[in-house]
Design an enzyme around this catalytic site. Structure first.
Site, PDB file in Angstrom:
ATOM      1  N   HIS A 122      -8.380   2.228  -5.698  1.00 12.44           N
ATOM      2  CA  HIS A 122      -7.603   1.330  -4.843  1.00 12.44           C
ATOM      3  C   HIS A 122      -6.134   1.642  -5.023  1.00 12.44           C
ATOM      4  O   HIS A 122      -5.686   1.875  -6.152  1.00 12.44           O
ATOM      5  CB  HIS A 122      -7.842  -0.143  -5.218  1.00 12.44           C
ATOM      6  CG  HIS A 122      -9.264  -0.548  -5.093  1.00 12.44           C
ATOM      7  ND1 HIS A 122      -9.836  -0.882  -3.892  1.00 12.44           N
ATOM      8  CD2 HIS A 122     -10.251  -0.626  -6.020  1.00 12.44           C
ATOM      9  CE1 HIS A 122     -11.115  -1.161  -4.085  1.00 12.44           C
ATOM     10  NE2 HIS A 122     -11.395  -1.010  -5.363  1.00 12.44           N
ATOM     11  N   LEU A 123      -5.410   1.598  -3.927  1.00 11.12           N
ATOM     12  CA  LEU A 123      -3.959   1.804  -3.997  1.00 11.12           C
ATOM     13  C   LEU A 123      -3.309   0.684  -4.797  1.00 11.12           C
ATOM     14  O   LEU A 123      -2.462   0.924  -5.666  1.00 11.12           O
ATOM     15  CB  LEU A 123      -3.385   1.832  -2.581  1.00 11.12           C
ATOM     16  CG  LEU A 123      -3.905   2.982  -1.701  1.00 11.12           C
ATOM     17  CD1 LEU A 123      -3.924   2.579  -0.247  1.00 11.12           C
ATOM     18  CD2 LEU A 123      -3.046   4.219  -1.893  1.00 11.12           C
ATOM     19  N   SER A 124      -3.683  -0.556  -4.479  1.00 10.05           N
ATOM     20  CA  SER A 124      -3.084  -1.717  -5.141  1.00 10.05           C
ATOM     21  C   SER A 124      -3.908  -2.101  -6.369  1.00 10.05           C
ATOM     22  O   SER A 124      -5.063  -1.689  -6.514  1.00 10.05           O
ATOM     23  CB  SER A 124      -3.023  -2.893  -4.160  1.00 10.05           C
ATOM     24  OG  SER A 124      -4.331  -3.284  -3.775  1.00 10.05           O
ATOM     25  N   TYR A 155       0.797  -1.235   0.000  1.00  7.51           N
ATOM     26  CA  TYR A 155       0.000   0.000   0.000  1.00  7.51           C
ATOM     27  C   TYR A 155       0.826   1.281   0.000  1.00  7.51           C
ATOM     28  O   TYR A 155       0.265   2.377  -0.041  1.00  7.51           O
ATOM     29  CB  TYR A 155      -0.967  -0.012   1.191  1.00  7.51           C
ATOM     30  CG  TYR A 155      -1.949  -1.173   1.128  1.00  7.51           C
ATOM     31  CD1 TYR A 155      -2.834  -1.296   0.059  1.00  7.51           C
ATOM     32  CD2 TYR A 155      -1.953  -2.170   2.098  1.00  7.51           C
ATOM     33  CE1 TYR A 155      -3.719  -2.369  -0.029  1.00  7.51           C
ATOM     34  CE2 TYR A 155      -2.835  -3.246   2.025  1.00  7.51           C
ATOM     35  CZ  TYR A 155      -3.702  -3.340   0.962  1.00  7.51           C
ATOM     36  OH  TYR A 155      -4.569  -4.396   0.868  1.00  7.51           O
ATOM     37  N   ASP A 188     -25.576  -0.881  -2.724  1.00 12.96           N
ATOM     38  CA  ASP A 188     -26.968  -0.440  -2.793  1.00 12.96           C
ATOM     39  C   ASP A 188     -27.101   1.026  -2.393  1.00 12.96           C
ATOM     40  O   ASP A 188     -27.890   1.766  -2.995  1.00 12.96           O
ATOM     41  CB  ASP A 188     -27.852  -1.300  -1.879  1.00 12.96           C
ATOM     42  CG  ASP A 188     -28.125  -2.684  -2.441  1.00 12.96           C
ATOM     43  OD1 ASP A 188     -27.781  -2.943  -3.618  1.00 12.96           O
ATOM     44  OD2 ASP A 188     -28.679  -3.521  -1.692  1.00 12.96           O
ATOM     45  N   ARG A 233     -10.068 -10.723  -4.327  1.00 11.67           N
ATOM     46  CA  ARG A 233     -10.033  -9.258  -4.497  1.00 11.67           C
ATOM     47  C   ARG A 233     -10.437  -8.827  -5.900  1.00 11.67           C
ATOM     48  O   ARG A 233     -10.589  -7.644  -6.179  1.00 11.67           O
ATOM     49  CB  ARG A 233      -8.638  -8.712  -4.195  1.00 11.67           C
ATOM     50  CG  ARG A 233      -8.235  -8.860  -2.750  1.00 11.67           C
ATOM     51  CD  ARG A 233      -6.931  -8.141  -2.465  1.00 11.67           C
ATOM     52  NE  ARG A 233      -6.303  -8.707  -1.298  1.00 11.67           N
ATOM     53  CZ  ARG A 233      -6.570  -8.344  -0.037  1.00 11.67           C
ATOM     54  NH1 ARG A 233      -7.425  -7.383   0.214  1.00 11.67           N
ATOM     55  NH2 ARG A 233      -5.970  -8.938   0.981  1.00 11.67           N
TER      56      ARG A 233
HETATM   57  C1  DQA Z   1      -7.548  -1.765  -1.165  1.00  9.23           C
HETATM   58  C2  DQA Z   1      -7.595  -3.186  -1.739  1.00  9.23           C
HETATM   59  C3  DQA Z   1      -8.513  -4.057  -0.932  1.00  9.23           C
HETATM   60  O1  DQA Z   1      -8.536  -5.381  -1.475  1.00  9.23           O
HETATM   61  C4  DQA Z   1      -8.047  -4.146   0.511  1.00  9.23           C
HETATM   62  O2  DQA Z   1      -8.964  -4.905   1.276  1.00  9.23           O
HETATM   63  C5  DQA Z   1      -7.810  -2.814   1.113  1.00  9.23           C
HETATM   64  C6  DQA Z   1      -7.181  -1.768   0.311  1.00  9.23           C
HETATM   65  C7  DQA Z   1      -6.531  -0.877  -1.895  1.00  9.23           C
HETATM   66  O3  DQA Z   1      -6.619   0.358  -1.753  1.00  9.23           O
HETATM   67  O4  DQA Z   1      -5.624  -1.389  -2.579  1.00  9.23           O
HETATM   68  O5  DQA Z   1      -8.055  -2.594   2.295  1.00  9.23           O
HETATM   69  O6  DQA Z   1      -8.825  -1.160  -1.322  1.00  9.23           O
END
Ligand code: DQA
Length: 147
Positions: free
Chosen positions: A99-101, A22, A86, A110
């Site tokens: 998402h960061l990743s 992250y 919803d 995921r």
């Molecule tokens: C996340 C990716 C999700 O799978 C994970 O549960 C996170 C961070 C991301 O920003 O990469 O908590 O949302």
């Protein structure tokens, strides 16, 4: 233009949480950079982080009539929460998911996002830049839909 920024569970731990995945920036630092970007783009931000699904849903419901768009990193709830999806659908505001990743090249669980089908788009895999790119995309989208 007012944008609601929502950070989901465990994102308060950024900086120390699995930095190899992250990155090393704290949430405060990302929020400060988002605030600078918002000033450049001429919009106002309200930023909420919560570890609670219900609080996130309450914030989405409260956004109706007050905000013009939502930038959200639903974190772990991305992959589990029909209720957040919803709420976003009910609010009817443009949503950008970040998402960061890169969630698509990690564990199988995921790869599925409940939020993606109710979002304008998704930005993932660029670390904190995902937020900044997502913010620019959201503001541009809102601007075009107003024109
Ligand atoms: C996340 C990716 C999700 O799978 C994970 O549960 C996170 C961070 C991301 O920003 O990469 O908590 O949302």
């Amino acid at each position: 233009m007012k944008i609601l920024v929502l950070h989901g569970p465990n994102l308060n731990l950024l900086g120390t949480r699995e930095p190899e995945i992250y990155g090393g920036l704290t949430l405060d630092r990302i929020n400060a950079e988002l605030a600078d970007l918002a000033a450049e783009l001429g919009c106002r931000l309200t930023i909420v982080q919560s570890n609670s699904e219900g609080e996130i849903i309450d914030a989405i419901q409260a956004a109706m009539g007050t905000f013009q768009g939502i930038l959200i990193n639903p974190a772990g709830y991305t992959h589990t929460s029909v209720a957040i999806r919803d709420a976003l659908a009910a609010a009817g505001l443009p949503v950008v998911e970040v998402h960061l990743s890169n969630i698509h090249k990690r564990e199988e669980f995921r790869r599925h996002s409940y939020v993606a089908p109710v979002a304008v788009g998704q930005v993932c895999g660029f670390g904190a830049d995902s937020y900044y790119l997502g913010m620019r995309a959201l503001v541009s989208h809102i601007g075009k839909s107003r024109a």
